[in-house]
Structure formats: structure tokens, C-alpha cells
Design a protein around this motif. Structure first.
Motif, PDB file in Angstrom:
ATOM      1  N   SER A 197       2.865   7.318  -6.450  1.00 36.40           N
ATOM      2  CA  SER A 197       2.332   6.561  -5.648  1.00 36.40           C
ATOM      3  C   SER A 197       1.942   7.995  -4.855  1.00 36.40           C
ATOM      4  O   SER A 197       2.583   9.257  -4.371  1.00 36.40           O
ATOM      5  CB  SER A 197       4.268   6.222  -5.048  1.00 36.40           C
ATOM      6  OG  SER A 197       3.883   5.956  -4.165  1.00 36.40           O
TER       7      SER A 197
ATOM      8  N   TRP B 159      -3.861   2.231 -10.385  1.00 34.83           N
ATOM      9  CA  TRP B 159      -4.567   2.026  -9.320  1.00 34.83           C
ATOM     10  C   TRP B 159      -5.165   0.890  -8.991  1.00 34.83           C
ATOM     11  O   TRP B 159      -4.765   0.767  -7.715  1.00 34.83           O
ATOM     12  CB  TRP B 159      -4.481   3.484  -8.688  1.00 34.83           C
ATOM     13  CG  TRP B 159      -5.262   3.814  -8.387  1.00 34.83           C
ATOM     14  CD1 TRP B 159      -6.970   3.890  -8.084  1.00 34.83           C
ATOM     15  CD2 TRP B 159      -5.940   4.599 -10.426  1.00 34.83           C
ATOM     16  NE1 TRP B 159      -7.586   5.061  -9.268  1.00 34.83           N
ATOM     17  CE2 TRP B 159      -7.096   5.495 -10.331  1.00 34.83           C
ATOM     18  CE3 TRP B 159      -4.675   5.643 -10.981  1.00 34.83           C
ATOM     19  CZ2 TRP B 159      -7.621   6.734 -11.394  1.00 34.83           C
ATOM     20  CZ3 TRP B 159      -5.299   6.259 -11.868  1.00 34.83           C
ATOM     21  CH2 TRP B 159      -6.691   7.031 -11.434  1.00 34.83           C
TER      22      TRP B 159
ATOM     23  N   THR C 140      -3.259  -1.310  -6.545  1.00 31.83           N
ATOM     24  CA  THR C 140      -2.721  -0.986  -5.401  1.00 31.83           C
ATOM     25  C   THR C 140      -3.642  -1.324  -4.356  1.00 31.83           C
ATOM     26  O   THR C 140      -4.791  -1.407  -4.118  1.00 31.83           O
ATOM     27  CB  THR C 140      -1.820   0.154  -5.945  1.00 31.83           C
ATOM     28  OG1 THR C 140      -3.354   1.031  -5.992  1.00 31.83           O
ATOM     29  CG2 THR C 140      -1.340  -0.335  -6.783  1.00 31.83           C
TER      30      THR C 140
ATOM     31  N   THR D 248       1.247   1.017  -3.818  1.00 34.64           N
ATOM     32  CA  THR D 248       1.782  -0.475  -3.865  1.00 34.64           C
ATOM     33  C   THR D 248       1.038  -1.150  -3.336  1.00 34.64           C
ATOM     34  O   THR D 248       0.604  -1.900  -3.523  1.00 34.64           O
ATOM     35  CB  THR D 248       2.404   0.122  -2.606  1.00 34.64           C
ATOM     36  OG1 THR D 248       3.688  -1.018  -2.556  1.00 34.64           O
ATOM     37  CG2 THR D 248       1.382  -0.501  -1.033  1.00 34.64           C
ATOM     38  N   LYS D 249       1.590  -2.431  -4.207  1.00 36.18           N
ATOM     39  CA  LYS D 249       1.248  -3.445  -4.493  1.00 36.18           C
ATOM     40  C   LYS D 249       1.612  -4.729  -3.127  1.00 36.18           C
ATOM     41  O   LYS D 249       1.285  -5.591  -2.371  1.00 36.18           O
ATOM     42  CB  LYS D 249       1.182  -4.199  -5.500  1.00 36.18           C
ATOM     43  CG  LYS D 249       1.002  -4.242  -7.001  1.00 36.18           C
ATOM     44  CD  LYS D 249       1.360  -4.802  -8.173  1.00 36.18           C
ATOM     45  CE  LYS D 249       0.966  -4.237  -8.982  1.00 36.18           C
ATOM     46  NZ  LYS D 249       1.275  -5.068 -10.719  1.00 36.18           N
TER      47      LYS D 249
END
Length: 509
Positions: free
Chosen positions: A14, A345, A348, A464-465
Motif C-alpha cells: 500500500s 494495483w 486500486t 486500496t479499493k
């Protein structure tokens, strides 16, 4: 390269900026930027279906597609596959009657839905209502049933989508003398018409630049393409005169992707009879994914070099268009974060910057349509494979579809790392919609000339989603419907632009 703090989580890598840890809405005080709507020059128009999507033929019929990253090693242990095939696994046909899928796709409309891809090159259309064949006829690789194709047509009707496709090119398309025959094309066109559908536009076949990887006959070259495209175009002129002929749909040239090209655009379009198209098309991926040996890193996903690469890809094919089909509109009929299913990613928030930058930059450069690959399969999809839950790029796409109209304006420049895109407003006839993208890890301010409605996309992390609109997390409703996108009224003067954010501003005039 921007300085980012890399944090390892149990769920994966992340990227979290310092500014975001200090608070998304806290203004850190930076260079002021001023928007003057009255001085913006009109520079062109895009198709009303500018933002569109791909549903791979492989998804429609079921077949081998990219294995999700967490499962690659475990799947490999149970197969004897090697090379690229070891990175794919069998997927079931997509359910295009799924209510949630239709709700999500409808919200993006009007759009084009392109059903093509490598699997379309070897398809055999079984033009009857009998049980599906256990194997395709000689010269074909895959089977498309009437029921599956009807699902595509019904899906397009339900979501205000115009169907775009391509046709097979494998050995089965030729007679005993090796001459290309139109029977399969005619069968698909006729059946589509019988069920009340229409193929709005089509490429001859998918990615002739990579013919050997796409089921074309052995030794297929530019002379073959020129001769067979002429037969195809002559047939379409009579059989489907309203269908827009697209082409060539090449990809990877201009130093964008590694070697592997079979036929350059020059090799395809130089031989006689010279191929001409109603619309010049190309495909673009900025790199190959980690699956296929790509070396792109998430730390580079917000770099100026990465975000501007889409313009480099366009420049090469625009020059080819100007050479071979001068004056033709240009469409990008397949694109995503990276080839080979996308990097991890791509699913995301960090890829939403690339997504919106690409739409904004290409609209300013004259591209009429951009078709994202895919709607609902693999890491680069707008929706999760199994649940169809929206990923961050879906929410970015939804805001674009609701706010950004077809007229394009030159908005000028703001500070480094802050990009500005201006279109007519979809909601206000005389208004403008402004998109401001802040790739910096510090907040800044924007001075606006009038009151507006503000929509700000942010996230607590870059990988992040979970995405927030005006500080509220975006989610589907309990009954699987797309939520209303509520804007926030802001007054004339200074507005805060958070670090790592995308802000839409809707002006009435």
C-alpha cells in the motif's frame, strides 16, 4: 519521482502519502491556481460514447484468461502449462443477464461495447439452435453459439450500448484455394439482424500487428491483409452498409511495448489495394504487466512520464493515420493499465489517476472514442471478476460519464503535478465541467470564477479499493443499484484540492 511512503500490509503493498496521514481535508497551503472559464478555447468534440468498454470474446464463450495474481503459483502446480499459457486458466462464460452487471454498465451509458480480442480471431459461429458442438470445424479454434451472441445483443440493448466487434481470420475462413470467404461474417450479421440487433462498427480482425499470436494463417503478411481486407470491405458495403468499418487496430509500436510485433502498420497499409477505413483505430498499453515480465512499479504510477505515455502512443498512430487515411476520425478501441491482464494495483485507487488522465489527455488530442479493457474480468477491469463490485476506476468512469460532455476546451496549465481538463457540462446546457487531478502528495488551492458543484474523489491510501466521494465511501445500494452521486456546492473563490485527489467541478455557465 514523487516521494511516497511505502507501507507493507497483509493484504499487499500500500502506498500512503504523508499528506494523507495528516488528513485528507486539511489544506497544507501551496501554490494558488486560477481557472478562467471565459478564456477557454474550444478545441474539438468527442463522440457521445467517448468513454466505452470491452467485453472479451473469451468472456462471452468461456476460455483461458489471466489467472488472478494470488492464485498463479497454486494453479501452476496443478498444470503442465508453460510460457504465457501457464498464466491463464479456464473461465466460465460471463452472465450478461446479471442484474447487478447491467445496472453498473447502464449507469455508464451511452457507451460502445466492443466484443473482440484474440479469441474472436479463431471463432466459429454455430448458426443453429442445436446443442453446442463439442469441437469446432477444421480451421477454427473456438465456438460461439447463438445463445451466447444473443446475450451480447440483449446486453447492449439493455444498457444503451452500441455493439462493436471483429471477425475471425483463422484458416477456416478460406476455401480450398486459400481465398477468404465471407460466410461466417454473413451468418453473424444475419443472425444479429434477426434478433433485432446491429453491429454498429467492426474491425476486420483483432490486432493484425500480432497476427501470429491471433490465429491468422501461418506466414500471414501485409499483402494477405490488403487483399483480404478488400474482399471484406466489398462484402460489408453490400451486406451491412450502415456498419462503420474500423481498422487496423494495431498496437505496441512507437517504442511503447517490447518487441513481438509481426506486422508494422506500414507493412499492413502499404501494399495494394491499400486498406482504407471509416475510422482509424489503434490499441494502447503503456507496458506489459508483472505477469508477463513487466517491470513497472506502483511508485511510478503517478509519474509525469507514465501519465503522458498515452500521448506518445497516440502520436505514433496519428502519424500513421495522417499518412494512410488522412482526415479519418481516430478511436482507441482497446486500452488498460497494462497488457496481460494488468498489474495488481490496476484494481486500486492509484490507477484512477491514469484512467482519468488518459481520458482527458486523449480528448484534447482529438481521439473520438476510448474503449477500456475490460468491463469485468482481470485486474484491469472496472468491476471485480466474481462479485461485480465496482473498483476505483469504475467510480472515476461514472463521474466522467455523468459530468463530462462532448465539447472539449483548452483549460491551460496549473502547477506541476496538477492537471486540468475542461469539457462542456452534461447537466447544464451552457455550462462547463472541469476535472482537476492532483498527483502531488501535498494539497493545494484552486481559485474558481463562480459557484459550482464539487465532486472530489479521494482515498485513505493509494493502494486500496475503497474510494470516497466528498469524504463519504462509495458503495452500491443494498439492492445492487448504483448510488446517486451527490455533489457539494462551493462558492466563488478559493477551494481546497486535497493531496492525491481528483476533483470535478460543475459550472452552470
Amino acid at each position: 519521482m514523487k516521494k511516497l511512503v511505502v507501507v507493507c500490509l497483509l493484504t499487499g503493498v500500500s502506498l500512503v502519502s504523508k499528506a494523507q496521514h495528516e488528513g485528507i481535508t486539511k489544506h497544507t497551503g501551496s501554490t494558488q491556481n486560477t481557472i478562467n472559464l471565459n478564456d477557454m478555447k474550444f478545441i474539438g468534440k468527442v463522440d457521445e460514447r467517448y468513454q466505452s468498454v470491452n467485453v472479451e470474446m473469451c468472456e462471452v464463450i468461456g476460455g483461458d484468461f489471466w489467472i488472478p495474481y494470488p492464485l498463479i503459483d497454486s494453479v501452476r502446480k496443478h498444470t503442465n502449462k508453460t510460457g504465457i499459457s501457464a498464466l491463464k486458466w479456464g473461465i466460465r462464460p460471463i452472465d450478461l443477464y446479471n442484474k447487478k452487471l447491467r445496472n453498473l454498465a447502464s449507469a455508464l451509458g451511452p457507451i460502445y461495447v466492443r466484443v473482440s480480442g484474440t479469441w474472436a480471431n479463431g471463432i466459429y459461429f454455430q448458426d443453429n439452435d442445436e446443442p453446442a458442438l463439442t469441437s469446432p470445424p477444421s480451421g477454427f479454434k473456438n465456438i460461439l453459439t447463438r445463445q451466447q451472441w444473443k446475450g451480447v445483443v440483449d446486453f447492449c440493448k439493455a444498457i444503451d450500448g452500441k455493439l462493436v466487434s471483429s471477425f475471425p481470420i483463422s484458416d477456416g475462413m478460406r476455401d480450398e484455394k486459400g481465398t477468404w470467404q465471407p460466410q461466417q461474417v454473413k451468418a453473424i450479421l444475419d443472425y444479429t439482424k434477426t434478433i433485432g440487433g446491429e453491429i454498429s462498427a467492426s474491425e476486420f480482425f483483432n490486432e493484425p500487428s500480432h497476427a501470429s499470436h491471433g490465429d491468422a494463417p501461418k506466414g500471414y503478411n501485409g499483402v494477405n491483409y490488403a487483399r483480404e481486407f478488400a474482399l471484406f470491405k466489398s462484402f460489408i458495403t453490400t451486406a451491412a452498409p450502415s456498419m462503420t468499418i474500423l481498422g487496423p487496430g494495431s498496437t505496441g509500436e512507437g517504442g511503447i511495448l517490447p518487441s513481438g510485433l509481426d506486422l508494422s502498420v506500414n507493412a499492413l497499409l502499404s501494399p495494394s489495394p491499400k486498406a482504407t477505413f471509416d475510422v482509424f483505430t489503434y490499441h494502447y498499453y503503456g507496458t506489459v504487466s508483472k505477469r508477463c515480465g513487466g517491470v513497472q512499479k506502483p511508485e511510478l504510477a503517478l509519474s509525469a512520464d507514465w501519465l503522458s505515455k498515452t500521448e506518445k502512443g497516440l502520436e505514433f498512430y496519428q502519424n500513421a493515420r495522417d499518412t494512410y487515411v488522412p482526415g479519418a476520425p481516430i478511436w482507441l478501441t482497446e486500452t488498460a493499465e497494462s497488457a496481460c491482464g494488468g498489474n495488481p494495483w490496476a484494481a486500486t485507487f492509484i490507477d484512477s489517476f491514469r484512467y482519468l488522465e488518459q481520458l482527458g489527455r486523449l480528448a484534447k488530442k482529438g481521439v473520438q472514442v476510448v474503449m477500456h479493457n475490460t468491463l469485468a474480468r482481470s485486474e484491469y477491469a472496472l468491476l471485480d471478476d466474481d462479485t461485480h463490485n465496482p473498483r476505483p476506476n469504475y467510480w472515476a468512469a461514472l463521474l466522467w460519464s455523468k459530468l463530462m460532455g462532448s465539447q472539449v476546451f483548452e483549460g491551460g496549465s496549473l502547477e506541476a503535478g496538477v492537471d486540468l481538463f475542461v469539457h462542456s457540462s452534461k447537466k447544464q446546457p451552457s455550462g462547463k465541467s472541469v476535472l482537476i487531478i492532483n498527483t502531488n502528495e501535498k494539497a493545494t488551492t484552486i481559485t474558481i470564477p463562480d459557484e459550482a458543484v464539487q465532486y472530489v474523489l479521494t482515498a485513505d491510501e493509494l493502494i486500496t479499493k475503497k474510494v470516497k466521494l466528498n469524504n463519504k465511501e462509495l458503495k452500491m445500494t443494498m439492492d445492487d443499484k448504483v448510488p446517486a452521486l451527490g455533489g457539494k456546492k462551493v462558492k466563488k473563490g478559493t477551494v481546497a484540492l486535497p493531496a492525491h485527489s481528483m476533483m470535478f467541478l460543475e459550472f452552470n455557465k
